[in-house]
Enzyme design. Structure first.
Site, PDB file in Angstrom:
ATOM      1  N   PHE A 105       1.782  -0.005   9.621  1.00 55.97           N
ATOM      2  CA  PHE A 105       0.848  -0.161   8.753  1.00 55.97           C
ATOM      3  C   PHE A 105       0.357   1.005   7.979  1.00 55.97           C
ATOM      4  O   PHE A 105       0.612   2.208   8.453  1.00 55.97           O
ATOM      5  CB  PHE A 105      -0.609  -1.003   9.091  1.00 55.97           C
ATOM      6  CG  PHE A 105      -0.382  -2.049   9.063  1.00 55.97           C
ATOM      7  CD1 PHE A 105       1.232  -3.042   9.110  1.00 55.97           C
ATOM      8  CD2 PHE A 105      -2.135  -3.315   9.274  1.00 55.97           C
ATOM      9  CE1 PHE A 105       0.856  -4.531   8.836  1.00 55.97           C
ATOM     10  CE2 PHE A 105      -1.801  -5.015   9.023  1.00 55.97           C
ATOM     11  CZ  PHE A 105      -0.527  -5.180   8.840  1.00 55.97           C
ATOM     12  N   SER A 106      -0.274   1.162   6.743  1.00 57.65           N
ATOM     13  CA  SER A 106      -0.411   2.354   5.762  1.00 57.65           C
ATOM     14  C   SER A 106      -1.118   3.562   6.930  1.00 57.65           C
ATOM     15  O   SER A 106      -1.968   3.007   7.744  1.00 57.65           O
ATOM     16  CB  SER A 106      -1.383   2.068   5.071  1.00 57.65           C
ATOM     17  OG  SER A 106      -1.193   2.944   4.365  1.00 57.65           O
ATOM     18  N   ARG A 129      -7.503   0.660  10.555  1.00 55.09           N
ATOM     19  CA  ARG A 129      -6.574   0.985  10.169  1.00 55.09           C
ATOM     20  C   ARG A 129      -6.789   1.327   8.784  1.00 55.09           C
ATOM     21  O   ARG A 129      -7.437   2.176   8.619  1.00 55.09           O
ATOM     22  CB  ARG A 129      -5.746  -0.382   9.899  1.00 55.09           C
ATOM     23  CG  ARG A 129      -6.548  -1.338   8.382  1.00 55.09           C
ATOM     24  CD  ARG A 129      -5.147  -2.457   7.879  1.00 55.09           C
ATOM     25  NE  ARG A 129      -6.295  -3.680   7.653  1.00 55.09           N
ATOM     26  CZ  ARG A 129      -6.836  -4.320   8.017  1.00 55.09           C
ATOM     27  NH1 ARG A 129      -7.239  -4.944   9.225  1.00 55.09           N
ATOM     28  NH2 ARG A 129      -7.655  -5.154   6.943  1.00 55.09           N
ATOM     29  N   ASP A 177       0.892  -1.940  -0.149  1.00 54.96           N
ATOM     30  CA  ASP A 177      -0.459  -0.104   0.151  1.00 54.96           C
ATOM     31  C   ASP A 177       0.904   1.486  -0.535  1.00 54.96           C
ATOM     32  O   ASP A 177       1.890   1.515   0.484  1.00 54.96           O
ATOM     33  CB  ASP A 177      -1.059   0.428   1.262  1.00 54.96           C
ATOM     34  CG  ASP A 177      -1.605  -0.577   1.442  1.00 54.96           C
ATOM     35  OD1 ASP A 177      -1.640  -1.824   0.183  1.00 54.96           O
ATOM     36  OD2 ASP A 177      -2.674  -0.952   2.803  1.00 54.96           O
TER      37      ASP A 177
END
Ligand SMILES: *[C@@H]1O[C@H](CO)[C@@H](O)[C@H](O)[C@H]1NC(C)=O
Ligand SMILES: *[C@@H]1O[C@H](CO)[C@@H](O)[C@H](O)[C@H]1NC(C)=O
Ligand SMILES: *[C@@H]1O[C@H](CO)[C@@H](O)[C@H](O)[C@H]1NC(C)=O
Ligand SMILES: *[C@@H]1O[C@H](CO)[C@@H](O)[C@H](O)[C@H]1NC(C)=O
Ligand SMILES: *[C@@H]1O[C@H](CO)[C@@H](O)[C@H](O)[C@H]1NC(C)=O
Ligand SMILES: *[C@@H]1O[C@H](CO)[C@@H](O)[C@H](O)[C@H]1NC(C)=O
Ligand SMILES: *[C@@H]1O[C@H](CO)[C@@H](O)[C@H](O)[C@H]1NC(C)=O
Ligand SMILES: *[C@@H]1O[C@H](CO)[C@@H](O)[C@H](O)[C@H]1NC(C)=O
Ligand SMILES: *[C@@H]1O[C@H](CO)[C@@H](O)[C@H](O)[C@H]1NC(C)=O
Ligand SMILES: *[C@@H]1O[C@H](CO)[C@@H](O)[C@H](O)[C@H]1NC(C)=O
Length: 492
Positions: free
Chosen positions: A122-123, A182, A67
């Protein structure tokens, strides 16, 4: 004007206060050095195996990329970050890799922005606050039985070295406490920051949650701005929320969309958007135009947008989770799409290649009508501009010099569809040109991107030619083509 100045002062105090509580432990510094050394050591293998190595798409120096994140403009550069595992060509220990560009076309590699510690990184997104670049990302923690997702901050004053905030997390659980929580996308409106976060409800429906804050640290839950109330999947990843030509667009990457009966939703997961109206006072997003998939190709999942100087740009992961990624044998896997420019035409988003990509063109290789025996010979890259005569079929065979076939790109006059056939895997859709009837086809060492007309229809796919590109006319119609080679704009 006066109000703005007051806000600026308040923001700068907040950031100064936050920035005092940053940490970069010795361990973190060591890990960052270790990663950079590992990359330097393994790079020669990638460089020595360039058959699929992309010339003008962001790709990992070594290892795995997925991503896009933190797409922003800061200190005279565009910044793109990405979920990154340098140590494996499969998804794993998620870092944030980092590249910058002046024009969204030529990219320079920077050192690792975030390294995982107790959390995988994470993104998320980025925002400049009074000279400081603030990242907001999802800390993903897992053990054998479960996982936990919360939102973290990190700061940089030079756009190169990032320090995590000591008081992380700043948002520690989702409303109604679902596990999947998220990909925060943050923006500023008036005197508040807003963030949309992807979520899965306790009854397994994708949804997007909205929060607001006056200091980036204390966040107040505002609303669930949208939720799957039908067949739009169990989880919505990478939400993005913005105004385009005066309307509000909610861009999402849903998982678990099962409606694969039409030409749409052919991939494992999708990217699409809902158009509506939004009221900041109530946090109420009202859907006007239902979910539409954004791209028609084989490899397009998770996106992020950035508005700068009045233009809304989009970059996406040119990949899917189940793809094979033959470049793994060469020490890397995955890439980003070229940057696109978004506009709204009626109820549909148009995606055009960013203007500056024209600067990569070499002299024309071919310009005119493709005769029966004509073959356009490119090397690893090319841009083809094809004027389509809608009254007749058009068929182009696009393949490597040592392939018998690979891709067939077609205008099917009877069904009014554009078809991208990748070795029998068909992606197609009905094309109603809004203005121009030409296609722009971008070939790179292992990808194809097709932009039809004004960008009302696009196809993004990974393809692996055996040898240099060849484009062969198989049409009934005399095909009008202009072709250019494109120069390299990313590190080999
Ligand atoms: C990795 O290589 C780059 C470019 O050659 C160099 O600038 C950098 O110092 C190296 N980093 C480490 C940790 O060796
Ligand atoms: C790389 O990832 C694959 C798939 O997850 C795993 O089987 C393999 O052990 C990993 N290799 C290394 C060196 O971590
Ligand atoms: C695993 O993680 C979950 C969620 O963070 C936590 O509730 C649970 O106690 C952990 N289990 C073990 C065995 O550590
Ligand atoms: C939270 O859960 C309650 C009780 O199950 C439910 O009534 C409410 O709609 C939920 N809210 C959201 C935002 O999911
Ligand atoms: C995740 O961990 C935070 C503490 O950092 C906790 O407040 C939260 O409830 C946890 N979330 C879930 C779903 O267990
Ligand atoms: C799924 O298909 C049905 C029937 O064609 C249609 O009514 C519905 O809108 C579709 N859902 C989506 C998300 O496209
Ligand atoms: C290629 O283009 C010409 C017109 O320039 C056309 O007559 C011919 O039939 C086309 N098809 C093939 C397979 O050569
Ligand atoms: C392809 O590469 C060859 C050999 O390097 C070169 O001579 C030729 O000009 C290149 N063709 C194009 C279209 O770039
Ligand atoms: C499109 O094809 C038709 C049928 O061959 C031909 O009559 C017409 O002139 C073509 N149009 C253009 C713009 O080339
Ligand atoms: C052929 O295409 C070019 C654009 O690539 C266009 O300028 C030209 O007018 C076209 N020629 C005809 C006869 O349609």
């Amino acid at each position: 004007m006066k109000t703005l100045q007051v806000y600026s002062v308040i923001f700068s105090i907040i950031v100064t206060a936050l920035a005092c509580e940053l940490r970069e432990t010795n361990e973190e510094i060591q890990s960052k050095r270790h990663v950079e050394e590992y990359i330097n050591k393994t790079r020669p293998f990638v460089v020595d195996n360039p058959r699929y190595r992309l010339h003008y798409h962001i790709a990992p120096p070594v290892g795995w990329i997925n991503d896009p994140a933190g797409f922003t403009y800061y200190k005279e550069n565009y910044h793109v970050f990405y979920e990154y595992n340098p140590f494996n060509t499969s998804y794993g220990k998620t870092h944030w890799g980092h590249v910058i560009s002046k024009d969204l076309v030529t990219w320079t590699q920077l050192p690792m922005a975030l390294i995982p510690e107790e959390e995988l990184c994470f993104s998320g997104s980025a925002i400049e606050i009074e000279g400081t670049l603030v990242l907001m990302y999802t800390a993903h923690k897992k053990n054998e039985s479960s996982f936990n997702e919360t939102q973290y901050l990190a700061f940089s004053n030079d756009g190169v070295v990032f320090n995590k905030y000591v008081k992380n997390p700043v948002i520690s659980f989702a409303n109604n406490n679902s596990l999947d929580f998220r990909d925060p996308k943050v923006w500023r409106h008036g005197d508040r920051y807003y963030v949309v976060i992807g979520s899965r409800s306790s009854d397994d429906k994708g949804r997007v949650l909205l929060y607001k804050s006056k200091d980036m640290e204390y966040w107040e839950y505002v609303s669930e701005i949208a939720k799957n109330n039908g067949d739009l999947g169990y989880m919505w990843e990478c939400p993005d929320f913005f105004e385009l030509n005066g309307r509000f667009v909610l861009l999402i990457s849903p998982q678990g969309l099962t409606n694969k009966t039409t030409d749409r939703y052919q991939n494992q997961y999708q990217v699409g958007y809902i158009i509506g109206t939004f009221d900041y006072a109530t946090g109420n997003f009202k859907e006007e135009i239902a979910f539409q998939e954004l791209d028609y190709g084989h490899d397009f999942y998770t996106t992020q947008t950035l508005e700068h100087e009045g233009i809304r740009h989009l970059i996406g992961w040119m990949g899917t989770w189940y793809a094979i990624f033959p470049e793994r044998e060469d020490g890397w896997a995955g890439a980003m799409t070229i940057t696109r420019q978004l506009t709204l035409n009626g109820d549909r988003i148009l995606m055009k290649p960013v203007q500056a990509i024209e600067n990569l063109r070499g002299p024309p290789i071919f310009d005119g009508y493709l005769e029966p025996d004509n073959i356009i010979s490119l090397n690893q890259t090319g841009e083809l501009i094809i004027t389509v005569n809608l009254t007749e079929d058009l068929i182009l065979n696009i393949r490597g010099e040592n392939d018998i076939s690979l891709i067939i790109l077609k205008w099917d006059m009877a069904t009014k569809k554009v078809v991208l056939d990748r070795n029998g895997e068909i992606r197609q859709g009905e094309w109603k040109p809004v203005l121009s009837t030409s296609w722009r086809v971008f070939l790179d060492a292992s990808s194809i991107e097709v932009f039809c007309g004004e960008g009302e229809m696009t196809f993004t796919s990974r393809v692996y030619p055996n040898g240099m590109w060849r484009v062969v006319n198989m049409s009934v119609q005399a095909v009008n083509v202009t072709a250019y080679a494109l120069y390299r704009s990313v590190p080999l």
